[in-house]
Design an enzyme around this catalytic site. Structure first.
Site, mmCIF file in Angstrom:
data_model
loop_
_atom_site.group_PDB
_atom_site.id
_atom_site.type_symbol
_atom_site.label_atom_id
_atom_site.label_comp_id
_atom_site.label_asym_id
_atom_site.label_seq_id
_atom_site.Cartn_x
_atom_site.Cartn_y
_atom_site.Cartn_z
ATOM 1 N N CYS A 1 15.927 12.090 35.270
ATOM 2 C CA CYS A 1 14.860 12.495 34.348
ATOM 3 C C CYS A 1 15.067 13.921 33.851
ATOM 4 C CB CYS A 1 13.494 12.363 35.022
ATOM 5 S SG CYS A 1 13.303 13.362 36.510
ATOM 6 N N GLU B 1 14.793 7.079 51.515
ATOM 7 C CA GLU B 1 13.717 7.802 50.843
ATOM 8 C C GLU B 1 13.065 8.772 51.830
ATOM 9 O OE1 GLU B 1 10.927 9.499 48.714
ATOM 10 O OE2 GLU B 1 12.382 8.145 47.774
ATOM 11 N N CYS C 1 -7.384 11.283 25.321
ATOM 12 C CA CYS C 1 -5.947 11.529 25.437
ATOM 13 C C CYS C 1 -5.212 10.282 24.983
ATOM 14 C CB CYS C 1 -5.568 11.867 26.877
ATOM 15 S SG CYS C 1 -3.775 12.019 27.115
#
Length: 451
Positions: A403, A331, A168
């Site tokens: 993202c 978080e 990969c």
């Protein structure tokens, strides 16, 4: 249901010609046939492809590229170097020149902000996508699954089919070698292990995570036989460089099986502990660029109090500590919060405090008003209660790291309705050769005073 209400049957598996006009944010070519949007992976703008339709809806359809009439039409087409490209599905853009992928990623961010967020881009500084000099072997993490032949590979996109590979090109050569040797030795004697995760830090140390592992003693015994191979306890044999092996049981709890417990990564001069289940950006080179941009924007207006929402292991939180009197990190992942607190102590940073819990339920417990808020939420974006809370608090600046351009645009639209203006947009190519793009957004308070 009467005859008139029956759903229309479409003639799939038919062959058509499609001229590609643009690329979708998934990296597929987009054209139109009989007025219907047609998505074709592998087709580039300007090209005409022979396409086999395999999925058809009322207003759109998907096709499989059979051939390109003239592959020289697009000067941006290149030969993908990966031997399983087009089968794996992990990469969508290896057939497009790298500089051109950066152009499209900037366009995808801008299009989403305009179309979904209703952001007027005329007064926004929109920068070119920050790319990589060498956009290969950048991933520090890989997740692999056992196939029916007991060999490891990736899950094919939108499928449970296992795609095997010899090399990969997104993970390092050592990680490829680790995978092969662990597969050859461990999986033969531990058939219960279905998935393994490999991580590698910039020092070349590895972490191996096995799951499920409900009999740690059995696996530990097997690992003991491989100790010199896996851990490198023999000074003459450190081929693998894996410093720790963890097992995850059916309840999702991690257990250190062998090796040292600490796996650390250096970012912008600070050292961070990373637990096996904690999130860490997968591209260390681009992470440095992304966080540097956040710090540069934070420096423009010295902030006394900073909130870092969705703070993870504290990477951005601790970096911001030098720019503020106090930084709060929130978080949900308890393992990440534990890491964050350890990281603060390890780096001797005292002006930070971490809170565990869902951001939407926890931020209201902070009694210090923020001058700057940094958000780095998961792909699903920020919870609406978080956005509404920020509108009420009206911090002077918000820096949003995302993202997913779609959820980013949705969230920015909400903040804009509450008096914030998008000032600057910086796309970052965190995931070369894929349809994913990271973006950093700077918003300022326009003086809106809501009810």
């Amino acid at each position: 249901m009467n005859r008139k209400e029956r759903p229309k049957r479409f003639n799939i598996e038919r062959i058509i010609e499609v001229e590609c006009l643009r690329l979708s944010s998934e990296g597929a070519g987009v054209g139109y046939h009989d007025g219907k949007a047609t998505f074709v992976a592998g087709l580039l703008p300007g090209e005409i492809g022979e396409v086999q339709i395999f999925e058809e809806k009322k207003s759109w359809q998907r096709g499989r590229l059979i051939s390109v009439q003239d592959a020289t039409v697009s000067s941006q087409r290149v030969n993908p170097p990966c031997t399983v490209y087009g089968v794996c599905g992990g990469c969508q853009l290896q057939h497009l020149s790298y500089p051109e992928t950066l152009v499209w990623k900037k366009r995808w961010v801008a299009d989403n902000l305009t179309r979904i967020g209703k952001i007027a881009m005329d007064n926004v500084l929109m920068y070119s996508t920050i790319g990589m000099e060498d956009p290969w072997r950048y991933r520090n993490k890989g997740r692999f699954h056992r196939g029916e032949d007991h060999r490891l590979g990736y899950h094919q996109e939108k499928s449970n089919t296992i795609v095997r590979f010899k090399d990969c090109l997104l993970i390092s050569e050592p990680m490829n070698q680790w995978l092969k040797e662990v597969e050859d030795i461990l999986l033969k004697e531990a058939p219960e292990i279905k998935t393994l995760t490999l991580r590698e830090n910039t020092q070349g140390e590895g972490m191996l995570v096995l799951e499920p592992v409900n009999d740690g003693e059995n696996i530990r015994e097997l690992l003991g036989k491989m100790n010199s191979l896996l851990i490198g306890s023999n000074e003459k044999d450190k081929r693998l460089g894996i410093s720790s092996v963890w097992g995850i049981n059916d309840a999702g709890k991690p257990e250190l099986l062998i090796g040292k417990g600490d796996f650390r990564q250096e970012i912008l001069g600070l050292e961070y502990k990373v637990s096996p289940l904690a999130f860490l950006q997968v591209n260390p080179i681009q992470t440095q660029k992304l966080y540097s941009t956040v710090l540069q924007w934070a420096e423009r207006s010295p902030a006394k109090v900073v909130w870092d929402l969705y703070s993870g292991i504290g990477t951005i939180t601790l970096a911001l500590a030098a720019k503020a009197q106090k930084v709060w990190g929130i978080e949900e992942n308890p393992y990440a919060v534990e890491d964050a607190r350890v990281n603060a102590l390890h780096n001797r940073i005292e002006n930070v405090e971490f809170m565990a819990g869902k951001v939407e339920d926890t931020f209201q417990k902070i009694d210090e008003h923020p001058d700057l808020v940094v958000l780095d939420p998961p792909r699903a974006g920020a919870h609406r209660r978080v956005l509404e809370g920020l509108i009420k608090l009206q911090p002077k600046r918000i820096i949003y790291v995302s993202c997913d351009p779609g959820t980013l645009a949705r969230d920015l639209g909400i903040l804009q309705s509450g008096g914030y203006q998008v000032r600057e947009v910086q796309p970052v190519d965190m995931f070369p050769w894929t349809g994913h793009v990271e973006a950093i957004i700077l918003m300022t308070n326009s003086g809106f005073k809501g009810k």
